[in-house]
Design an enzyme around this catalytic site. Structure first.
Site: not given
Ligand code: T46
Length: 129
Positions: A46
């Protein structure tokens, strides 16, 4: 862009301090960390409209693929004294996590799902105007 942090070391060990508007070039509104990843699993896929972040692999290693719609770059993060600044509108993918990897992220904004661009074609349309 890699930011090299100042390491305060002495006979006891090492200490790194990160401050907003100094080593971190924005106000830090949120901190999160990613760990316990399976090596074969990739994350991210993303971009963000507004969010800026600094990623620090404080333990272990991982790779980050960055794509601004024109150029792509792969950055290996394996040093706790190196931070990777990712500005807004950059597509990112994180992969090749070592078993012991802990990826610390300092973010310029609170969590907001509306700030995510999760469709790559939409991302390309936005960055190419
Ligand atoms: C990014 C990369 C480097 C939250 O509730 N609060 C938060 O602050 C974050 C970051 C995530 N979440 C929840 C949302 C999802 O249910 O945690 C779960 C996993 O998040 P996500 O699938 O977005 O994780 P990544 O590793 O794909 O991405 C993350 C960050 O979301 C993103 O901003 O740049 O790490």
């Amino acid at each position: 862009m890699i930011i090299e942090f100042c390491v305060h070391g002495d006979q006891r060990g090492k200490l790194i301090s990160l401050e907003e508007y100094s080593s971190i070039p924005f106000r830090i509104k949120r901190v999160y960390y990613i760990y316990g990843n399976k090596q074969s699993i990739a994350r991210g896929f993303h971009a963000h409209y507004k969010l800026k972040q600094v990623l620090v692999c404080v333990n272990g290693s991982c790779k980050i693929k960055l794509d601004n719609g024109i150029n792509t770059e792969i950055v290996s993060l394996e040093r706790p004294d190196y931070g990777l600044l990712i500005n807004e509108l950059v597509w990112r993918e994180m992969y090749d996590f070592s078993e012991d990897a802990v990826l610390l992220v300092l973010a310029s904004e609170l969590y907001d799902e509306n700030d995510y661009i999760r469709d790559y074609d939409k991302f390309l349309k936005i960055v190419k105007g």
